[in-house]
Enzyme design. Structure first.
Site, PDB file in Angstrom:
ATOM      1  N   CYS A 110       5.612   5.847   1.453  1.00  0.00           N
ATOM      2  CA  CYS A 110       5.127   4.499   1.158  1.00  0.00           C
ATOM      3  C   CYS A 110       3.614   4.486   1.070  1.00  0.00           C
ATOM      4  O   CYS A 110       2.926   4.992   1.960  1.00  0.00           O
ATOM      5  CB  CYS A 110       5.592   3.528   2.245  1.00  0.00           C
ATOM      6  SG  CYS A 110       4.831   1.892   2.109  1.00  0.00           S
ATOM      7  N   CYS A 137       5.434   5.336   7.063  1.00  0.00           N
ATOM      8  CA  CYS A 137       6.550   5.932   6.324  1.00  0.00           C
ATOM      9  C   CYS A 137       5.972   6.843   5.239  1.00  0.00           C
ATOM     10  O   CYS A 137       5.056   6.455   4.517  1.00  0.00           O
ATOM     11  CB  CYS A 137       7.438   4.848   5.732  1.00  0.00           C
ATOM     12  SG  CYS A 137       8.052   3.720   6.991  1.00  0.00           S
ATOM     13  N   GLU A 165      -0.924  -7.934  -1.734  1.00  0.00           N
ATOM     14  CA  GLU A 165      -0.236  -8.005  -3.028  1.00  0.00           C
ATOM     15  C   GLU A 165       1.002  -8.891  -2.979  1.00  0.00           C
ATOM     16  O   GLU A 165       1.704  -8.938  -1.978  1.00  0.00           O
ATOM     17  CB  GLU A 165       0.206  -6.592  -3.430  1.00  0.00           C
ATOM     18  CG  GLU A 165      -0.944  -5.640  -3.511  1.00  0.00           C
ATOM     19  CD  GLU A 165      -0.493  -4.211  -3.708  1.00  0.00           C
ATOM     20  OE1 GLU A 165      -1.320  -3.314  -3.543  1.00  0.00           O
ATOM     21  OE2 GLU A 165       0.690  -3.984  -4.025  1.00  0.00           O
ATOM     22  N   CYS A 206       8.031 -11.456  -4.091  1.00  0.00           N
ATOM     23  CA  CYS A 206       7.928 -10.485  -3.010  1.00  0.00           C
ATOM     24  C   CYS A 206       6.598 -10.707  -2.281  1.00  0.00           C
ATOM     25  O   CYS A 206       5.528 -10.546  -2.871  1.00  0.00           O
ATOM     26  CB  CYS A 206       8.008  -9.094  -3.634  1.00  0.00           C
ATOM     27  SG  CYS A 206       7.786  -7.774  -2.467  1.00  0.00           S
ATOM     28  N   CYS A 218      -0.460  -1.550   7.271  1.00  0.00           N
ATOM     29  CA  CYS A 218       0.757  -1.457   8.095  1.00  0.00           C
ATOM     30  C   CYS A 218       0.477  -0.483   9.230  1.00  0.00           C
ATOM     31  O   CYS A 218      -0.242   0.502   9.032  1.00  0.00           O
ATOM     32  CB  CYS A 218       1.926  -0.952   7.231  1.00  0.00           C
ATOM     33  SG  CYS A 218       3.528  -1.022   8.061  1.00  0.00           S
ATOM     34  N   CYS A 274       4.453  -1.008  -3.886  1.00  0.00           N
ATOM     35  CA  CYS A 274       3.678  -1.820  -2.971  1.00  0.00           C
ATOM     36  C   CYS A 274       2.504  -1.052  -2.357  1.00  0.00           C
ATOM     37  O   CYS A 274       2.623   0.093  -1.976  1.00  0.00           O
ATOM     38  CB  CYS A 274       4.631  -2.381  -1.923  1.00  0.00           C
ATOM     39  SG  CYS A 274       4.266  -2.045  -0.245  1.00  0.00           S
TER      40      CYS A 274
HETATM   41  N1  SAH Z   1       7.872  -2.841   6.011  1.00  0.00           N
HETATM   42  C1  SAH Z   1       9.088  -3.340   5.509  1.00  0.00           C
HETATM   43  C2  SAH Z   1       8.947  -4.143   4.233  1.00  0.00           C
HETATM   44  C3  SAH Z   1       7.986  -3.646   3.208  1.00  0.00           C
HETATM   45  S1  SAH Z   1       8.406  -2.146   2.368  1.00  0.00           S
HETATM   46  C4  SAH Z   1      10.063  -2.209   5.308  1.00  0.00           C
HETATM   47  O1  SAH Z   1       9.681  -1.061   5.414  1.00  0.00           O
HETATM   48  O2  SAH Z   1      11.236  -2.502   5.092  1.00  0.00           O
HETATM   49  C5  SAH Z   1       9.680  -2.702   1.247  1.00  0.00           C
HETATM   50  C6  SAH Z   1      10.583  -1.585   0.743  1.00  0.00           C
HETATM   51  O3  SAH Z   1       9.903  -0.768  -0.218  1.00  0.00           O
HETATM   52  C7  SAH Z   1      11.047  -0.666   1.849  1.00  0.00           C
HETATM   53  O4  SAH Z   1      12.420  -0.405   1.747  1.00  0.00           O
HETATM   54  C8  SAH Z   1      10.242   0.561   1.561  1.00  0.00           C
HETATM   55  O5  SAH Z   1      10.832   1.657   2.140  1.00  0.00           O
HETATM   56  C9  SAH Z   1      10.208   0.583   0.063  1.00  0.00           C
HETATM   57  N2  SAH Z   1       9.187   1.485  -0.500  1.00  0.00           N
HETATM   58  C10 SAH Z   1       7.966   1.742  -0.006  1.00  0.00           C
HETATM   59  N3  SAH Z   1       7.305   2.638  -0.796  1.00  0.00           N
HETATM   60  C11 SAH Z   1       8.123   2.938  -1.808  1.00  0.00           C
HETATM   61  C12 SAH Z   1       8.012   3.804  -2.957  1.00  0.00           C
HETATM   62  N4  SAH Z   1       6.909   4.519  -3.191  1.00  0.00           N
HETATM   63  N5  SAH Z   1       9.049   3.860  -3.802  1.00  0.00           N
HETATM   64  C13 SAH Z   1      10.170   3.119  -3.583  1.00  0.00           C
HETATM   65  N6  SAH Z   1      10.346   2.300  -2.524  1.00  0.00           N
HETATM   66  C14 SAH Z   1       9.327   2.205  -1.633  1.00  0.00           C
HETATM   67 FE1  SF4 Z   2       5.075  -0.101   6.520  1.00  0.00          FE
HETATM   68 FE2  SF4 Z   2       5.574   0.953   4.132  1.00  0.00          FE
HETATM   69 FE3  SF4 Z   2       6.973   1.777   6.245  1.00  0.00          FE
HETATM   70 FE4  SF4 Z   2       7.402  -0.694   5.237  1.00  0.00          FE
HETATM   71  S1  SF4 Z   2       7.804   1.267   4.203  1.00  0.00           S
HETATM   72  S2  SF4 Z   2       7.144  -0.110   7.412  1.00  0.00           S
HETATM   73  S3  SF4 Z   2       5.303  -1.202   4.573  1.00  0.00           S
HETATM   74  S4  SF4 Z   2       4.750   2.044   5.938  1.00  0.00           S
END
Ligand code: SAH
Ligand code: SF4
Length: 392
Positions: free
Chosen positions: A153, A150, A124, A139, A146, A377
């Site tokens: 996420c 997290c 995406e 973005c 991944c 995302c």
């Molecule tokens: N992997 C990297 C970059 C991609 S995620 C990272 O974790 O930083 C980009 C941002 O989106 C990160 O800060 C992540 O924690 C946030 N993010 C992921 N899922 C989310 C959600 N459901 N709501 C809000 N922010 C989210």
């Molecule tokens: Fe991976 Fe999502 Fe964690 Fe970023 S926030 S490191 S994309 S699992």
């Protein structure tokens, strides 16, 4: 400790990253995609159509201009190149783009693509316009899926399929520029809609460092796309051993996904914390080159109701980042089907922001963008897979 840990760990991470390498950038008919090659490799590739190295270097310079400054995809339109050479180039090469499988526009101007790559994998890309000015951020995704998990996420629920190649990463930006007709590259700081790149899409960019670095070097090249490093931000969940390299070699802005201020909670929300805990992460931020009041490190903090959004959390955050030129982005949690969390109430987010601001840090509350097009995302790819499974 960090001085000895960093090179060995960095080597281990790069070896692992190679296991998820993208497929060769070659069409089924054998033609090679030129997008994503650094200048020297571009010249090397061109040797097959050139008399010698000198000519290959000259052609590489011409092509670089057409590909990355003009955004041209058709050799026949390259007016500085003679017709017979145009034909030879077209026999051997293509100037590729990922294919937009979906292209959705949100009422608030956010636009989101699901791009499909040569091997059918999808990722995406989102364009987020600035609210006040005629500019905005693209973005980009760095991986399909991944390795990290997290909890909040959606991409974290998808296992890593593979890394994206340099051409696929910069190709997302080039395809977005196609969509907005922003070729040729505006010069210097001339206004442009697609003014910034944020590496905040699917995947952990520092687990695919080589390809990300190669793509960003292309994006920063002054004879091509020409984005200043100040307009590129890489977001990491905290891959400490690669943060130093990123700072030293690319010098782009850094965003760190913090999300919790105590190891116990961060271990749960961002499991990578078990490997690189808070103290180690903040130490890496303190030594990040180029961080200054003009170029602050962004700490991202997703606001989860009753989990990490208390006033005590805000005060601890301020204590942790003391002395780091920083700003704190508060991101209301973007829910997805099956997620276990709720978004913090606006009042809690405001209180949190006030405490951080009172300590002297900018603390913007990121308004949820593109809610109507699943802009959190990772969601679009899953929806696409589900639709395909249903249709099969
Ligand atoms: N992997 C990297 C970059 C991609 S995620 C990272 O974790 O930083 C980009 C941002 O989106 C990160 O800060 C992540 O924690 C946030 N993010 C992921 N899922 C989310 C959600 N459901 N709501 C809000 N922010 C989210
Ligand atoms: Fe991976 Fe999502 Fe964690 Fe970023 S926030 S490191 S994309 S699992």
């Amino acid at each position: 400790m960090t001085a000895t840990l960093t090179p060995a760990e960095a080597a281990r991470i790069e070896a692992k990253s190679a296991l998820f390498a993208p497929p060769p950038a070659v069409e089924p008919d054998g033609r090679r995609d030129l997008v994503g090659l650094p200048r020297d490799q571009l010249a090397e590739a061109l040797l097959v159509v050139c008399a010698d190295e000198r000519e290959a270097r000259l052609r590489a310079k011409q092509l670089w201009h057409w590909i990355y400054h003009q955004g041209c995809r058709d050799f026949a339109r390259m007016s500085t190149i003679a017709k017979p050479m145009q034909a030879r180039l077209a026999d051997h090469f293509v100037i590729g783009r990922p294919e937009a499988r979906t292209d959705q526009r949100s009422a608030d101007g956010t636009r989101k693509w699901l791009f499909r790559f040569r091997d059918g994998q999808e990722a995406e890309t989102v364009y987020i316009p600035d609210r006040e000015e005629d500019r905005g951020s693209v973005c980009l995704s760095s991986q399909v899926g991944c390795t990290l998990t997290c909890r909040f996420c959606h991409t974290g629920t998808q296992t890593l399929v593979r890394n994206l190649g340099a051409g696929e990463i910069v190709g997302q930006f080039m395809a977005a520029r196609d969509a907005y007709g922003e070729w040729p590259s505006p010069k210097g700081e001339a206004p442009r809609l697609l003014s910034n790149i944020v590496l905040m899409g699917m995947g952990e960019p520092l687990y695919n460092y080589e390809n990300v670095a190669q793509a960003m070097r292309i994006a920063m090249d002054g004879e091509g796309i020409g984005l200043s490093r100040r307009r590129i931000t890489l977001s990491t969940s905290g891959v400490v051993p690669m943060m130093d390299r990123c700072g030293a070699e690319l010098g782009v802005n850094l965003a760190v996904s913090l999300h919790a201020v105590r190891d116990e909670l961060r271990d749960e929300l961002v499991p990578l914390n078990r490997k690189y805990p808070l103290a180690m992460l903040l130490e890496a931020c303190r030594r990040y080159p180029g961080a200054s009041n003009a170029r602050r490190i962004t700490f991202e903090y997703v606001m989860l109701k009753g989990v990490n959004d208390s006033e005590a959390d805000a005060r601890e955050l301020v204590r942790l980042i003391h002395g780091i030129p920083a700003k704190v982005n508060l991101i209301p949690f973007n829910p997805w089907p099956g997620s276990r969390f709720e978004t913090s109430p606006a009042s809690a987010i405001r209180r949190f922001a006030e405490i951080v601001m009172a300590a002297g840090y900018a603390s913007p509350i990121r308004s949820p963008r593109g809610r109507d097009i699943l802009a959190a995302c990772g969601q679009l790819r899953t929806a696409s897979q589900r639709a395909r499974r249903a249709a099969a």
